[in-house]
Design an enzyme around this catalytic site. Structure first.
Site, PDB file in Angstrom:
ATOM      1  N   HIS A  60       0.849  -1.203   0.000  1.00  0.00           N
ATOM      2  CA  HIS A  60       0.000   0.000   0.000  1.00  0.00           C
ATOM      3  C   HIS A  60       0.877   1.244   0.000  1.00  0.00           C
ATOM      4  CE1 HIS A  60       0.846  -0.533   4.281  1.00  0.00           C
ATOM      5  NE2 HIS A  60       0.215   0.578   4.619  1.00  0.00           N
ATOM      6  N   ASP A  64       5.741   4.237   5.109  1.00  0.00           N
ATOM      7  CA  ASP A  64       6.611   3.232   5.736  1.00  0.00           C
ATOM      8  C   ASP A  64       6.691   1.938   4.921  1.00  0.00           C
ATOM      9  OD1 ASP A  64       3.891   2.958   6.580  1.00  0.00           O
ATOM     10  OD2 ASP A  64       4.476   1.703   8.264  1.00  0.00           O
ATOM     11  N   HIS A  65       5.958   1.895   3.801  1.00  0.00           N
ATOM     12  CA  HIS A  65       5.995   0.703   2.941  1.00  0.00           C
ATOM     13  C   HIS A  65       6.522   0.988   1.538  1.00  0.00           C
ATOM     14  CE1 HIS A  65       3.734  -1.881   5.800  1.00  0.00           C
ATOM     15  NE2 HIS A  65       3.457  -0.666   6.266  1.00  0.00           N
ATOM     16  N   HIS A 140      -7.325  -1.870   5.580  1.00  0.00           N
ATOM     17  CA  HIS A 140      -6.467  -0.846   6.170  1.00  0.00           C
ATOM     18  C   HIS A 140      -7.053   0.529   5.819  1.00  0.00           C
ATOM     19  CE1 HIS A 140      -2.888   0.566   8.037  1.00  0.00           C
ATOM     20  NE2 HIS A 140      -2.251   0.930   6.951  1.00  0.00           N
ATOM     21  N   ASP A 210      -0.383  -3.888   5.770  1.00  0.00           N
ATOM     22  CA  ASP A 210      -0.983  -3.608   7.083  1.00  0.00           C
ATOM     23  C   ASP A 210      -2.465  -3.962   7.042  1.00  0.00           C
ATOM     24  OD1 ASP A 210       1.490  -2.425   7.557  1.00  0.00           O
ATOM     25  OD2 ASP A 210       0.723  -0.396   7.708  1.00  0.00           O
ATOM     26  N   HIS A 268       5.970  -5.328  12.124  1.00  0.00           N
ATOM     27  CA  HIS A 268       5.268  -4.034  12.051  1.00  0.00           C
ATOM     28  C   HIS A 268       4.919  -3.527  13.443  1.00  0.00           C
ATOM     29  CE1 HIS A 268       2.452  -0.874  10.650  1.00  0.00           C
ATOM     30  NE2 HIS A 268       3.194  -0.897   9.567  1.00  0.00           N
TER      31      HIS A 268
END
Ligand SMILES: [Zn+2]
Ligand SMILES: [Zn+2]
Length: 301
Positions: A60, A64-65, A140, A210, A268
């Site tokens: 996504h 942070d990804h 998410h 996530d 995570h």
């Protein structure tokens, strides 16, 4: 399969904690899964050859990804990469990457091939002779997919004594390993199962991050060998799960149990906690075989 955890913390990179990124080595592929900020530094640190990465899977578009993606693409260009690079991720990923290249007037000299995802149902996004990759739709704050990596059923193995006793011409051995019945030198049909046995059990790995607790992914990842499931919170912060659309360690373990997973990998983690043992302890109240991801750790299965 070999999984290398490059980063497994949520939110922001810190001195000792990196955000999400993993490398899955499977049948000569090096699949990069998520690409948090600083992923290229982690790749160098763990001596993973850049030119072996030909497929990148982005869950996504939270920073942070994927904040490491443009940097990695740019470094590939500086290293005069020539091989195609396939990027699988949510619709919009092409726009966000190409806008930065356009404004910097620094286009790649290799092909960037985007596979933009929009479906809320699991779909096949990669296939070759030996591997399948399906999406695992998650729940998410923005559109998010996990990914299920599966080896295909391998060739059957010959029971050599039985094959020889059945008078089968050597020319048919390949047909046998492919699972076909064959005709022997006397013209009799020989049933495949009577002269072969199953090959190695195919392995599978699911990456689910996530997401808040989402029970309907169980049918997609059923019997997976290794499941990575995010565990942002401990039970004392369970009330934050639905609000932020993340899971607790216990919820991750519940999914692992329902899916009959072999091993559960947690990651995570919110950086609000000191130490990770409590994540493992809470998960093990529900599911025995739990491992904690840590940056730089590898798992072979
Ligand atoms: Zn995240
Ligand atoms: Zn997120």
């Amino acid at each position: 399969m070999k999984l290398t955890i490059l980063g497994c913390y949520s939110a922001t990179p810190r001195t000792l904690n990196n955000t999400t990124s993993q490398v899955l080595e499977i049948n000569n592929h090096m699949f990069l899964i998520d690409c948090g900020e600083g992923t290229q530094v982690q790749l160098r640190k763990h001596k993973i050859k850049f030119n072996r990465i030909k497929h990148i899977f982005i869950s996504h578009l939270h920073g942070d990804h994927f904040f490491g993606l443009v940097g990695l693409i740019s470094t590939f260009r500086l290293l005069t990469r020539e091989a195609d690079l396939h990027i699988y991720g949510p619709k919009g990923i092409k726009e966000v990457v190409t806008l930065q290249m356009k404004l910097a007037d620094s286009w790649t000299n290799y092909n960037l091939i985007f596979h933009e995802l929009t479906s809320n149902k699991s779909e096949l996004i990669f296939e070759d002779e030996k591997i399948l990759v399906h999406t695992v739709p998650l729940n998410h704050r923005v559109y998010t997919n996990g990914f299920l990596f599966q080896e295909k059923e391998g060739d059957r193995k010959l029971k050599i004594e039985a094959v020889e006793a059945a008078n089968i011409n050597v020319a048919y051995y390949r047909k046998l390993t492919q699972g076909f019945d064959v005709v022997n030198e006397k013209g009799e049909t020989i049933k495949n199962e009577s002269v072969t046995r199953a090959g190695l059990k195919p392995k599978s790995y699911a990456f689910c991050s996530d997401t808040m607790y989402k029970e309907d992914i169980v049918s997609i990842i059923k019997n997976v060998d290794v499941l990575y499931h995010e565990s942002t919170f401990l039970e004392k912060h369970a009330h934050l799960g639905p609000k932020t659309k993340h899971s607790t360690a216990k919820e991750a373990a519940t999914i692992a149990k329902l899916a009959n997973a072999g091993t559960l990998l947690l990651g995570h983690y919110s950086t609000r906690y000191d130490g990770l043992n409590a994540f493992k302890e809470e998960a093990q109240e529900v599911f025995d075989n739990v491992e904690l991801c840590e940056d730089g750790k590898t798992f072979e299965f």
